[in-house]
Write an enzyme that holds these catalytic residues in place. Sequence first.
Site, PDB file in Angstrom:
ATOM      1  N   ASP A   1       8.061 -38.014  83.227  1.00  0.00           N
ATOM      2  CA  ASP A   1       7.245 -37.138  84.058  1.00  0.00           C
ATOM      3  C   ASP A   1       6.146 -38.002  84.688  1.00  0.00           C
ATOM      4  OD1 ASP A   1       6.006 -34.652  84.991  1.00  0.00           O
ATOM      5  OD2 ASP A   1       4.509 -35.062  83.453  1.00  0.00           O
TER       6      ASP A   1
ATOM      7  N   ASP B   1       2.642 -36.620  86.516  1.00  0.00           N
ATOM      8  CA  ASP B   1       1.263 -36.137  86.322  1.00  0.00           C
ATOM      9  C   ASP B   1       0.977 -35.860  84.855  1.00  0.00           C
ATOM     10  OD1 ASP B   1       0.319 -36.052  89.079  1.00  0.00           O
ATOM     11  OD2 ASP B   1       1.832 -34.503  89.362  1.00  0.00           O
TER      12      ASP B   1
END
Length: 229
Positions: A20, A22
Site C-alpha cells: 500500500d 499512503d
Amino acid sequence: MPASTTTAPVVLTAKALLLDMDGTIVNSDAVVERCWRDWALSHGLDPQEALKVVHGRQGYATMAVLLPDRPMEVNHAENAVMLARETADTDGVVPVAGAPAFMTAIAALPHALVTSADAALATARMTAAALPMPAVRVTAESVQASKPDPEGFLRGAAALGVDPADCIVFEDSAAGIAAGRAAGMRVIGVGPRAAAHAPTTHVPDLTTLAVTTTPDGTIQITVAAGSEA
C-alpha cells in the site's frame, strides 16, 4: 510498574511483496486530513468521524459510507475534484520512517504498489516522498472495487505471476488489512492505525524490518524483536 516481556523476532517468507502507499510507505496524513476535513465540513459532517473511515478506501467509497443515500454518480464527480486537490497538495508528504532503506532493499525483488490513489496522485506522492515508483502498480484506474475488496491485491499478485498465498501485504488501514486478508495473503500492519485490525504482525514503521533472500529466491522479512510493557 509492570514487568516487560521480550518478544522474539518474527520471520515471514514470501515470493512477492504488495505495498500500500499512503500510511504504509508514504506519510500523507497532513494532506488527507486537510482535504477531507474541508469536505466533511462542507457537507455538515463531523470531520473526526469522517477521518475514521477515509484511510485505505478510494474517495468515492468513503463518500458512500459517509453519505449512504447520495447517488453514486455524485460521489464519483466529487471524488474527481478531491483527487485533483490532493494531487496538487504535497505539503507535508514525507516517507514513512525506514521507507527509503526498505524500498532499496526490495528493489530487485518481486513487488508491486497496490494503492487506492489514482496514477497521478500516486506519482505525485511517491515523488514528493523521494521514493522509487515500483514497475508494477495497481492504482484506482486498475480496479472495479475499492478496498476492502481484495481485487487490487489479487491483481497485483497476478501481475507478478505469484500465488496469493505466497504474497505478503504491507498495509496501514482497516480497509487495506481486510482486503489483504480477503485475498488470502498475510499482512504486515504498519503504523498506529494498523494494530487494532488483526494483521499477521504489526510494526510501528519500517525501521524494524530486515529483508533477505534464500538461495531459491524466497524473500524473508524479519521483524526485529522488541519489548512490550
